[in-house]
Enzyme design. Structure first.
Site, short mmCIF file in Angstrom:
data_model
loop_
_atom_site.label_atom_id
_atom_site.label_comp_id
_atom_site.label_asym_id
_atom_site.label_seq_id
_atom_site.Cartn_x
_atom_site.Cartn_y
_atom_site.Cartn_z
N LYS A 140 -5.14 -2.80 15.54
CA LYS A 140 -5.55 -1.75 14.60
C LYS A 140 -6.77 -0.99 15.12
O LYS A 140 -6.94 0.20 14.85
CB LYS A 140 -5.84 -2.35 13.22
CG LYS A 140 -4.63 -2.95 12.53
CD LYS A 140 -3.53 -1.94 12.27
CE LYS A 140 -3.70 -1.19 10.99
NZ LYS A 140 -2.57 -0.29 10.70
N LYS B 279 -10.48 -5.95 9.81
CA LYS B 279 -10.24 -6.85 10.94
C LYS B 279 -10.29 -6.13 12.28
O LYS B 279 -10.29 -6.77 13.34
CB LYS B 279 -8.89 -7.57 10.77
CG LYS B 279 -8.88 -8.52 9.57
CD LYS B 279 -7.51 -9.12 9.34
CE LYS B 279 -7.55 -10.11 8.18
NZ LYS B 279 -7.92 -9.50 6.89
N ILE C 279 0.83 -1.20 0.00
CA ILE C 279 0.00 0.00 0.00
C ILE C 279 0.87 1.25 0.00
O ILE C 279 0.63 2.19 -0.76
CB ILE C 279 -0.94 0.01 1.22
CG1 ILE C 279 -1.87 -1.21 1.19
CG2 ILE C 279 -1.75 1.30 1.27
CD1 ILE C 279 -2.81 -1.24 0.02
N ARG D 99 -7.44 -20.70 10.73
CA ARG D 99 -6.19 -20.50 11.46
C ARG D 99 -6.46 -19.70 12.73
O ARG D 99 -7.52 -19.07 12.85
CB ARG D 99 -5.17 -19.78 10.56
CG ARG D 99 -4.77 -20.56 9.33
CD ARG D 99 -3.86 -19.76 8.43
NE ARG D 99 -4.52 -18.56 7.91
CZ ARG D 99 -3.94 -17.66 7.12
NH1 ARG D 99 -2.68 -17.83 6.77
NH2 ARG D 99 -4.60 -16.61 6.71
#
Length: 625
Positions: free
Chosen positions: A437, A425, A309, A555
């Protein structure tokens, strides 16, 4: 030296020889056109033509030749590359001949030469037939020669189908036809316009619409499908690609409309169909004027500038003439590669590339003090979910406190706007990366309350093709012969391309007033299983026959469904209908800062119970204790 000189002379002599031969052929054409004009006028009987007309032709010959050479030279009929002659050259040839025929009338009038009134007309017709025939016969001979050379080269021809019988399809067919370096044979063309069906495009039959593709692939033994519809949107292409990928053929596509507009349509412009072509929506568009308005002539800092990014941010910012672009990254290899790329593309760009960590307070402050950035894009972060589950303290140190240190420096040194890259997320997180985050978003909102700097966050889903994303993993597994590993048949994710993600970040900077969390409307999520199947088919393999799919289970920290917005936040539209603003969730600022202090102490002490403290800050964080 003598050999080299001889080679150079030979190279120079070739076009001169060709021009001389062409002029000689044109001289004969003038004479033959004059003679045949009288022959036709007198009913194809040479004996009936009066002697004085033959003398008149000889008298006109030299002036006709002079006029022809001047006019043909003006219209560049001796400088065109006739092996690639097209309708443009034919039109120029016709106009030049009309001038020559018209000038014959003037020649006869000035020289008082007597010729039949019909002579200029027939002269022009025959002159056009001879001169154009000579020139285009060269092209036809080249086509036959290329076919002969390609047969002798021993290259195995593979059968192609072109979808799109328009200008782009015609250009690609033309290149395949004239080149002996391409081992393609176009067997048929497809077009949805019913008026084209049953007709031919450069000798290739247009056999029907898209519904005929599966049958025609089998009938013509097609190996590769070329999609030549550069004007089609991604949404319009998706149903067509869904049909094509089921055939098992290799797929290639023209990138976009600008190739057609610029005339840059060729086989070399074709690319393989990518998974983003199947997203089923058009790329996000941004208002470039808005972006230029706040980036131009500004000092811009991009942290994590060497990442997927961050590097794309730098590329797009560089296009908008910043006063200075500062790239800050801890990984020297990626930063070096970006530096070399930007120096080549934008030689006048005031570029500064710095190595260091956002966790180093002194280094961060020194950069802000020295370069005084006015706009900051904070893209530096640890983002790999499973890796961060095994190293939660590192996620907190880098993501949370790296963001905090950069944000405080931005406030201290008077940055105008600070844009942080977040993730879907962060909504109701089930992993430490997402929770970290979410804390970063809270830091941004908290800093905005007490600073003149406009702090905003930008939240989006998975980025196709970014470092560590699932698509490169799937491609690698396919290249190795499988199996392709999918966590669950029901797992879904939102996806966007790297340019789309960067467009959103740039647009958010333009809309920023402070404290917002910008969210992209990314349409419908995709099943990971569907994505895996599509990639296998686009690679020319059959699912579960050539390449198997294996389910390995979720996971640690993974969700079955990702969310973009918390229920409490609500949505507010912006001028760009694809971008929304989430209403900030209120929290106690003093309590939050105390919690951050305790979290920092636990991270520095490598406390294994750090998730408990994260849960206290982010109540929606869920984890297995």
């Amino acid at each position: 030296m003598k050999k080299l000189k001889d080679v150079r002379v030979g190279i120079l002599q070739i076009p001169v020889t060709r021009i001389a031969l062409l002029i000689f052929a044109d001289l004969l054409s003038v004479l033959l056109a004059s003679v045949l004009s009288l022959y036709v006028r007198y009913d194809f009987k040479f004996m009936d033509v009066p002697r004085y007309f033959w003398e008149a032709i000889l008298e006109c010959y030299i002036p006709n030749v002079v006029v022809m050479l001047i006019v043909f030279n003006i219209f560049r009929l001796y400088k065109s590359v006739w092996r690639y002659a097209s309708d443009t050259e034919l039109v120029n040839n016709a106009i030049a001949v009309v001038f020559c025929a018209g000038m014959q009338i003037v020649i006869c009038w000035v020289g008082k030469i007597n010729l039949p009134d019909s002579h200029p007309f027939f002269y022009g017709v025959f002159l056009l037939i001879f001169t154009a025939g000579i020139r285009f016969s060269y092209r036809i001979l080249r086509v036959f020669q290329n076919r002969r050379l390609s047969r002798r080269s021993g290259l195995t021809k593979f059968n192609c189908m072109i979808v799109g019988a328009g200008a782009a399809g015609n250009a690609i067919l033309k290149e395949i036809e004239t080149s002996h370096y391409l081992n393609m044979h176009v067997s048929c063309a497809i077009d949805d316009h019913p008026g084209c069906h049953g007709k031919y495009l450069r000798g290739v039959p247009i056999v029907g619409g898209r519904e005929c593709i599966p049958d025609c692939v089998e009938k013509y033994d097609i190996d590769e499908i070329i999609i030549a519809i550069p004007s089609a949107s991604r949404a319009a292409l998706r149903p067509l690609l869904d049909i094509c990928k089921e055939t098992g053929c290799k797929l290639r596509i023209l990138p976009g409309m600008y190739q057609l507009i610029s005339g840059d349509v060729s086989v070399s412009q074709l690319r393989e169909v990518q998974i983003e072509d199947l997203l089923g929506r058009d790329p996000i568009e941004v208002n470039v004027d808005d972006i230029i308005g706040y980036v131009q002539d500004k000092a811009v800092l991009v942290t994590g500038g060497g990442g997927s990014i961050g590097s794309e941010l730098c590329r797009q910012i560089a296009q908008h003439e910043p006063r200075r672009l500062i790239v800050f990254d801890i990984y020297e290899n990626s930063a070096y590669e970006l530096q070399q790329e930007l120096r080549v593309k934008y030689p006048d760009l005031n570029l500064v590339v710095l190595i260091g960590s956002v966790r180093n307070t002194s280094r961060v402050e020194e950069i802000f003090r020295t370069y005084r950035p006015q706009i900051v894009y904070h893209a530096a972060a640890h983002k790999h979910v499973p890796l961060m589950e095994d190293s939660p303290g590192e996620a907190i140190k880098n993501n949370v406190f790296g963001t905090l240190k950069v944000a405080r420096a931005a406030d201290k040194y008077g940055v105008q706007r600070f844009v942080m890259i977040s993730t879907d997320k962060a909504v109701n997180p089930t992993n430490i990366m997402g929770a970290s985050k979410r804390i970063c978003e809270m830091i941004i909102q908290n800093q905005n309350l007490k600073s003149k700097t406009e702090f905003v966050a930008v939240r989006f889903g998975n980025v196709l093709g970014s470092n560590g994303s699932v698509v490169p993993l799937f491609k690698k597994q396919i290249a190795q012969g499988g199996p392709v590993t999918v966590t669950s048949p029901e797992i879904v994710r939102y996806f966007m391309t790297i340019p789309e993600a960067v467009s959103l970040v740039l647009q958010a900077g333009a809309y920023a007033k402070g404290g917002e969390i910008f969210v992209l409307d990314m349409g419908e999520p995709m099943k990971m299983l569907d994505m895996a199947k599509n990639l296998i088919k686009l690679s020319g393999f059959r699912v579960d026959e050539d390449i198997k799919i294996e389910f390995i289970g979720l996971r640690p920290g993974e969700k079955m469904y990702e969310e973009l917005l918390m229920n409490e936040e609500g949505l507010q539209e912006t001028a760009n209908k694809m971008i929304h603003i989430g209403k900030p969730i209120e929290f106690n600022s003093e309590e939050f800062e105390e919690q951050l202090e305790r979290l920092n102490q636990m991270a520095m002490a490598e406390d294994r119970d750090i998730r408990r403290m994260v849960k206290e800050i982010v109540p929606t964080y869920q984890y297995d204790e």
